[in-house]
Every structure is written in structure tokens, then in C-alpha cells.
Scaffold this motif. Structure first.
Motif, PDB file in Angstrom:
ATOM      1  N   GLY A  83      -8.070 -27.322 -58.210  1.00 27.72           N
ATOM      2  CA  GLY A  83      -9.215 -28.176 -58.513  1.00 27.72           C
ATOM      3  C   GLY A  83     -10.462 -27.877 -57.708  1.00 27.72           C
ATOM      4  N   PHE A  84     -10.795 -26.582 -57.567  1.00 29.95           N
ATOM      5  CA  PHE A  84     -11.977 -26.159 -56.800  1.00 29.95           C
ATOM      6  C   PHE A  84     -11.971 -26.765 -55.402  1.00 29.95           C
ATOM      7  CE2 PHE A  84     -13.082 -25.060 -61.062  1.00 29.95           C
ATOM      8  CZ  PHE A  84     -13.948 -23.975 -60.962  1.00 29.95           C
ATOM      9  N   ILE A  85     -10.868 -26.513 -54.709  1.00 27.08           N
ATOM     10  CA  ILE A  85     -10.674 -27.116 -53.387  1.00 27.08           C
ATOM     11  C   ILE A  85     -11.735 -26.674 -52.391  1.00 27.08           C
ATOM     12  CG2 ILE A  85      -9.109 -25.297 -52.520  1.00 27.08           C
ATOM     13  CD1 ILE A  85      -7.505 -27.808 -51.327  1.00 27.08           C
ATOM     14  N   GLN A  86     -12.293 -25.464 -52.564  1.00 27.55           N
ATOM     15  CA  GLN A  86     -13.306 -24.992 -51.624  1.00 27.55           C
ATOM     16  C   GLN A  86     -14.598 -25.803 -51.720  1.00 27.55           C
ATOM     17  OE1 GLN A  86     -12.227 -23.564 -54.504  1.00 27.55           O
ATOM     18  NE2 GLN A  86     -13.004 -21.461 -54.564  1.00 27.55           N
ATOM     19  N   ILE A  87     -14.792 -26.475 -52.841  1.00 30.52           N
ATOM     20  CA  ILE A  87     -15.942 -27.372 -52.995  1.00 30.52           C
ATOM     21  C   ILE A  87     -15.572 -28.785 -52.555  1.00 30.52           C
ATOM     22  CG2 ILE A  87     -17.561 -28.420 -54.627  1.00 30.52           C
ATOM     23  CD1 ILE A  87     -17.381 -25.903 -56.302  1.00 30.52           C
ATOM     24  N   ARG A  88     -14.431 -29.257 -53.044  1.00 30.50           N
ATOM     25  CA  ARG A  88     -14.009 -30.632 -52.754  1.00 30.50           C
ATOM     26  C   ARG A  88     -13.794 -30.890 -51.264  1.00 30.50           C
ATOM     27  NH1 ARG A  88      -9.420 -32.215 -53.946  1.00 30.50           N
ATOM     28  NH2 ARG A  88      -8.340 -30.304 -54.585  1.00 30.50           N
ATOM     29  N   LYS A  89     -13.269 -29.888 -50.573  1.00 31.26           N
ATOM     30  CA  LYS A  89     -12.896 -30.089 -49.172  1.00 31.26           C
ATOM     31  C   LYS A  89     -13.824 -29.362 -48.188  1.00 31.26           C
ATOM     32  CE  LYS A  89      -9.269 -32.632 -50.003  1.00 31.26           C
ATOM     33  NZ  LYS A  89      -9.186 -34.044 -49.535  1.00 31.26           N
ATOM     34  N   PHE A  90     -14.957 -28.879 -48.690  1.00 33.62           N
ATOM     35  CA  PHE A  90     -15.858 -28.135 -47.810  1.00 33.62           C
ATOM     36  C   PHE A  90     -16.396 -29.030 -46.695  1.00 33.62           C
ATOM     37  CE2 PHE A  90     -20.024 -26.504 -46.517  1.00 33.62           C
ATOM     38  CZ  PHE A  90     -19.687 -25.208 -46.176  1.00 33.62           C
ATOM     39  N   GLY A  91     -16.819 -30.215 -47.041  1.00 33.04           N
ATOM     40  CA  GLY A  91     -17.346 -31.139 -46.036  1.00 33.04           C
ATOM     41  C   GLY A  91     -16.308 -31.468 -44.985  1.00 33.04           C
ATOM     42  N   GLU A  92     -15.069 -31.710 -45.424  1.00 32.12           N
ATOM     43  CA  GLU A  92     -13.997 -32.007 -44.474  1.00 32.12           C
ATOM     44  C   GLU A  92     -13.734 -30.802 -43.573  1.00 32.12           C
ATOM     45  OE1 GLU A  92      -9.228 -33.117 -44.435  1.00 32.12           O
ATOM     46  OE2 GLU A  92     -10.398 -33.465 -46.258  1.00 32.12           O
ATOM     47  N   GLY A  93     -13.817 -29.610 -44.153  1.00 35.30           N
ATOM     48  CA  GLY A  93     -13.609 -28.396 -43.368  1.00 35.30           C
ATOM     49  C   GLY A  93     -14.643 -28.253 -42.268  1.00 35.30           C
ATOM     50  N   MET A  94     -15.903 -28.535 -42.577  1.00 36.24           N
ATOM     51  CA  MET A  94     -16.965 -28.451 -41.574  1.00 36.24           C
ATOM     52  C   MET A  94     -16.774 -29.502 -40.488  1.00 36.24           C
ATOM     53  SD  MET A  94     -18.770 -25.856 -42.387  1.00 36.24           S
ATOM     54  CE  MET A  94     -20.276 -26.025 -41.426  1.00 36.24           C
ATOM     55  N   ARG A  95     -16.347 -30.695 -40.903  1.00 30.21           N
ATOM     56  CA  ARG A  95     -16.104 -31.755 -39.910  1.00 30.21           C
ATOM     57  C   ARG A  95     -14.965 -31.364 -38.982  1.00 30.21           C
ATOM     58  NH1 ARG A  95     -17.058 -35.026 -44.438  1.00 30.21           N
ATOM     59  NH2 ARG A  95     -14.825 -35.297 -44.817  1.00 30.21           N
ATOM     60  N   ARG A  96     -13.913 -30.776 -39.535  1.00 34.00           N
ATOM     61  CA  ARG A  96     -12.785 -30.345 -38.705  1.00 34.00           C
ATOM     62  C   ARG A  96     -13.197 -29.207 -37.776  1.00 34.00           C
ATOM     63  NH1 ARG A  96      -7.702 -32.051 -39.941  1.00 34.00           N
ATOM     64  NH2 ARG A  96      -7.478 -33.317 -41.833  1.00 34.00           N
ATOM     65  N   GLY A 112     -12.144 -16.367 -52.791  1.00 38.96           N
ATOM     66  CA  GLY A 112     -11.242 -16.041 -51.695  1.00 38.96           C
ATOM     67  C   GLY A 112     -10.949 -17.228 -50.794  1.00 38.96           C
ATOM     68  N   MET A 113     -11.846 -18.205 -50.742  1.00 38.04           N
ATOM     69  CA  MET A 113     -11.609 -19.401 -49.926  1.00 38.04           C
ATOM     70  C   MET A 113     -10.391 -20.160 -50.424  1.00 38.04           C
ATOM     71  SD  MET A 113     -15.567 -20.673 -49.345  1.00 38.04           S
ATOM     72  CE  MET A 113     -15.201 -22.107 -48.319  1.00 38.04           C
ATOM     73  N   ALA A 114     -10.162 -20.168 -51.739  1.00 34.56           N
ATOM     74  CA  ALA A 114      -8.981 -20.834 -52.295  1.00 34.56           C
ATOM     75  C   ALA A 114      -7.721 -20.040 -51.974  1.00 34.56           C
ATOM     76  CB  ALA A 114      -9.127 -21.003 -53.803  1.00 34.56           C
ATOM     77  N   THR A 115      -7.847 -18.710 -51.971  1.00 39.33           N
ATOM     78  CA  THR A 115      -6.697 -17.866 -51.647  1.00 39.33           C
ATOM     79  C   THR A 115      -6.280 -18.050 -50.199  1.00 39.33           C
ATOM     80  OG1 THR A 115      -7.473 -16.200 -53.237  1.00 39.33           O
ATOM     81  CG2 THR A 115      -5.825 -15.504 -51.646  1.00 39.33           C
ATOM     82  N   ILE A 116      -7.249 -18.031 -49.286  1.00 36.20           N
ATOM     83  CA  ILE A 116      -6.908 -18.127 -47.866  1.00 36.20           C
ATOM     84  C   ILE A 116      -6.405 -19.534 -47.527  1.00 36.20           C
ATOM     85  CG2 ILE A 116      -9.060 -18.897 -46.718  1.00 36.20           C
ATOM     86  CD1 ILE A 116      -8.640 -16.338 -44.917  1.00 36.20           C
ATOM     87  N   TYR A 117      -6.873 -20.540 -48.268  1.00 36.12           N
ATOM     88  CA  TYR A 117      -6.319 -21.891 -48.123  1.00 36.12           C
ATOM     89  C   TYR A 117      -4.821 -21.860 -48.416  1.00 36.12           C
ATOM     90  CZ  TYR A 117      -4.997 -26.632 -49.562  1.00 36.12           C
ATOM     91  OH  TYR A 117      -4.326 -27.839 -49.703  1.00 36.12           O
ATOM     92  N   SER A 118      -4.460 -21.207 -49.512  1.00 40.05           N
ATOM     93  CA  SER A 118      -3.055 -21.143 -49.927  1.00 40.05           C
ATOM     94  C   SER A 118      -2.218 -20.370 -48.910  1.00 40.05           C
ATOM     95  CB  SER A 118      -2.952 -20.474 -51.305  1.00 40.05           C
ATOM     96  OG  SER A 118      -3.740 -21.164 -52.252  1.00 40.05           O
TER      97      SER A 118
END
Length: 456
Positions: free
Chosen positions: A36-49, A110-116
Motif C-alpha cells: 500500500g505505498f508504504i514508503q509514502i504512508r510511513k515516511f513521516g514516521e520514518g523521519m520521526r524515528r 527500492g524503499m519498499a524493497t529495503i523495508y521488506s
């Protein structure tokens, strides 16, 4: 020798110009859609982390692993390397400004791949005979395929990564450092190689604790140094900045609209060099960075997956993009000066604003980028050496890596560079097979429908 070189060249052409180009991008698209386009949905959370965990002196790594931030910096240490300078300049020379657009696109998927990769590394991490946390593609490939096939595929991956990164890859990195220092300061190649080898050996001998401590300090500092230097040049070249950005988008689809017409470039070449150099730089799907992410101390596998995406973002969308804009805004990527390529092109671009200091700036950045990659790649190889041959083989492996660093610094051997590319490509194949086989598990973990990992 000529036969070996021709065979290696043919294999690399098939791997990097065709097979991996499509496989890596297709895998990224597949995971992007499935998650579900996780690199967009969770980008903000990633920056906060990322900024929430920021520390130059965190808790010391040990048997239980390392902090999430230390795992990220260890991964970035490997990702941000010579590819961000030399690789970017080569892509621009061979594929034109449009190559950068295709670098961005491949990095996005690639952001979705490296997430996986990070999620599976966390899910299947384990403890070795001494009780130390460990993990990586070798372990999730075994989990995906039981029996002899799983053992063969995981063993093939482990051998490929030891050769590609630990030995030949680190020779390439050492050579890049010695070349840059010889050009900038006239320091003999061998002297640089010995210094790099001694410092590397000191860090290697300290184990995961010293590696994590090194990367959490050096990665933020080297990134900031390069970013500030690049931004200063872009301010100096500000009149050319918008035309540079325009050339990236125009030449991505019509390379002949600008300087590509004079160089005879095509859209296919822009895509080919952009995607290939981009994937080689950020390492998404290659199976290297999961070794670091497996050791992160997090509550859920998806927590480290989210922060792993930030590594690709920093590598491609920030560091590599800055290199591209510095080169494009310098005006040196022209047919009349087209002989410049690779590191000399990058150094010349920095020289236009910094004068003679440009060579020194690139040399210093190349040292930090390449040396941090040596540390990261050594560590990734060590995990696989220990898994295949036991703890006793680690000291032999470390000694061999140090020797290869010295040898690599003295001269650029095209065969070594090509072998590094080949084994880099070969290790991607079993990693992607394992990732795709476990894609359903990644999706369930992402939706919170799979229990938290357990160490075994």
C-alpha cells in the motif's frame, strides 16, 4: 586471463544491463503495491524515528544487538560510498542528466524493497553459539525454502556476498580512496592503503561494539560535511540550478532535447544507467543492509523496516542528488569537455567553485564515504563467514580483508572491479527469490497480523 575477462564482462552485461535492471525495479513495484505505498504512508514516521533516535554516543552494542539508530548508520555506512560520487558522475556521463530521474524512480520503489528486507531480517534473526544476535538474508532464505534447495540458495548467497563485498568490493573502495588522495595531495597509493588498512584492522578487532560506535559517529558527520559543502557550491552556482533541474526532467524522456542530442544519447540509456547506478548505490534488494537491520533492538520488525527506508532516501534523494546538481550546475557535462567522467568529473565540478580545494574536498569525502563502506561491507561479510565456517574463521577473514585493502590501493585492476560487479549481481538473485517467496509474510507483519519475532 582474456577469456576470464570476456566471460565476466558478458555475465555483467546480462546481469546489470538486463536481468537485475528489471528484476529489482519489478520487485520494488510489487512490494510498493502490495504494501500500500508504504514508503509514502510511513515516511513521516520514518523521519520521526530517525531524528528521535539520533545520537552520536548511544548505548554500546553487544550480544543483544545494537540500537535502531546504530543499525541504520551501519547500513548507511555501506550505502553511502563511492557510488554517490563516482557512480553518479558515471551515470551522468553515460546516460545524461535524465539518468538522475530514473535514479529517483528506482530509489522510490527500492524503499519498499529495503523495508521488506529489514522486516524479514528482524523476523528471522537468531542467536549464534555464543549467544550473540545475528541475522540476514541467509537466515530468511533458509526459512523460505526448507531442505537442500534452501541450504544451497542461502550458501550461494553467503559465498557471493563474502567475495563481492568483503574481498573484491573492499579492494575497489580502497582504490578509490588512494586515487583521490594521490590526485589531491600526491600521496603514494601504497602509503594510503597501509593507513586505511591499519585503521580498518583496529575497528575490525573491536567487533560489533566498535563497528556500531564508529558508524553512529562518523556517518552523521560525513553526511553533514558533504551536504554543507555541496549546498555552498549550489549557492555559488545558483543561476544554473533551475536549468540543471530542468535538464533532469526533460532529458529523462527526451535526452536529445539538450546536450544528449550532441552526445547521441537515448531514453533507454538514460534509464539503463540511472536505474543501474542508483540501485548499486542505495543497495535496495541486494541483501547487504539486512545484516545490520537484523541486529536492531526494536519492539516490532516493521519498526526497523520503516527506519530502513530512510537509508535509501538519504543515500539517493539527498547525497546522490546533491552530487548530480553540483556537476550539472558546473556546466562541465558538455560535449566539448565530455572526456571527463567518473571521479575526475566530480572533482572538476567542485573545483569550479572551490578552486584547488575542490580536489581536496572530494578526496576527504571519498575517504569517509569509501572507508565507512569498507567497515559496513566487512561486517556484512563477517556475519556470513561466521554462519558458514564458525567463529574461528573470523580472524582469518579479517586478516584477508586487511591484505586485500592494501593490494587494492596500489592499482586499479579492471578485472577486480568487474568481478566485484558480477558477485554483487549474483548475490541479488537468491535474495530476491527469498524476498518474493516471503512477500505474504511481509504483508501480514505490516498489517499487524503476525506475532512479533522470537529469537531462537
Amino acid at each position: 586471463m582474456e577469456l576470464i575477462e570476456s566471460v565476466v564482462g558478458a555475465v555483467n552485461t546480462v546481469l546489470w544491463d538486463y536481468a537485475l535492471l528489471f528484476l529489482l525495479v519489478a520487485t520494488g513495484i510489487y512490494f510498493t503495491v502490495r504494501l500500500g505505498f508504504i514508503q509514502i504512508r510511513k515516511f513521516g514516521e520514518g523521519m520521526r524515528r530517525l531524528f528521535g533516535n539520533f545520537s552520536l554516543s548511544g548505548k554500546k552494542a553487544g550480544k543483544d544487538g545494537m540500537s535502531s539508530f546504530q543499525a541504520l548508520t551501519t547500513a548507511i555506512a555501506a550505502q553511502v560510498g563511492t557510488g554517490n560520487i563516482t557512480g553518479c558522475a558515471t551515470a551522468l556521463y553515460s546516460g545524461g542528466p535524465g539518468a538522475i530521474f530514473w535514479m529517483w524512480l528506482s530509489a522510490f520503489f527500492g524503499m519498499a524493497t529495503i523495508y521488506s528486507e529489514a522486516v524479514l531480517a528482524q523476523k528471522f534473526r537468531t542467536t549464534d553459539a555464543d549467544g550473540h544476535v545475528t541475522g540476514g538474508p541467509l537466515y530468511y532464505i533458509r526459512a523460505a525454502f526448507r531442505g537442500k534447495f534452501g541450504k544451497f540458495l542461502s550458501g550461494f548467497f553467503a559465498i557471493a556476498i563474502i567475495l563481492a563485498l568483503g574481498f573484491m568490493g573492499n579492494m575497489v573502495q580502497s582504490n578509490s580512496i588512494s586515487d583521490a588522495f594521490y590526485t589531491a595531495f600526491g600521496v603514494p597509493h601504497l602509503a594510503v592503503g597501509i593507513v586505511v588498512a591499519v585503521i580498518a584492522a583496529f575497528i575490525f578487532l573491536g567487533g560489533v561494539r566498535r563497528i556500531a560506535s564508529f558508524t553512529e559517529k562518523i556517518v552523521p558527520v560525513m553526511a553533514l560535511f558533504y551536504i554543507v559543502g555541496s549546498l555552498i557550491i549550489l549557492c555559488i552556482n545558483r543561476a544554473n540550478l533551475l536549468p540543471a533541474l530542468q535538464s533532469i526532467f526533460v532529458c529523462a524522456f527526451d535526452p536529445q532535447a539538450m546536450l544528449g542530442g550532441a552526445l547521441g544519447l537515448t531514453m533507454r540509456e538514460a534509464m539503463r544507467y540511472g536505474v543501474a547506478r542508483g540501485l548499486f548505490s542505495n543497495e535496495a534488494g541486494m541483501g547487504s543492509t539486512p545484516h545490520a537491520h537484523a541486529m536492531a533492538q526494536v519492539k516490532r520488525p516493521q519498526d526497523q523496516g520503516i527506519i530502513a527506508m530512510m537509508g535509501v532516501f538519504i543515500d539517493t534523494f539527498i547525497v546522490l542528488t546533491l552530487t548530480a546538481l553540483v556537476i550539472l550546475s558546473s556546466g562541465l557535462l558538455e560535449p566539448v569537455t565530455g572526456a571527463l567522467k567518473g571521479t575526475p568529473l566530480a572533482q572538476a565540478a567542485f573545483n569550479t567553485a572551490f578552486g584547488p580545494f575542490g580536489n581536496a574536498f572530494v578526496a576527504i569525502c571519498m575517504f569517509f564515504f569509501a572507508f565507512s563502506t569498507i567497515i559496513g561491507w566487512y561486517f556484512f561479510g563477517e556475519v556470513n563467514v561466521k554462519a558458514l565456517f564458525g567463529k574461528g574463521a573470523v580472524k582469518v577473514y579479517a586478516l584477508l580483508v586487511v591484505v586485500f585493502i592494501v593490494i587494492g590501493s596500489m592499482q586499479k585492476v579492471d578485472l577486480v572491479w568487474n568481478l566485484s560487479d558480477m558477485f554483487n549481481g549474483l548475490m541479488v538473485l537468491p535474495n530476491l527469490i527469498g524476498l518474493l517467496a516471503l512477500s505474504g509474510l511481509v504483508a501480514r507483519i505490516t498489517r499487524g497480523k503476525e506475532e512479533t519475532h522470537k529469537l531462537s
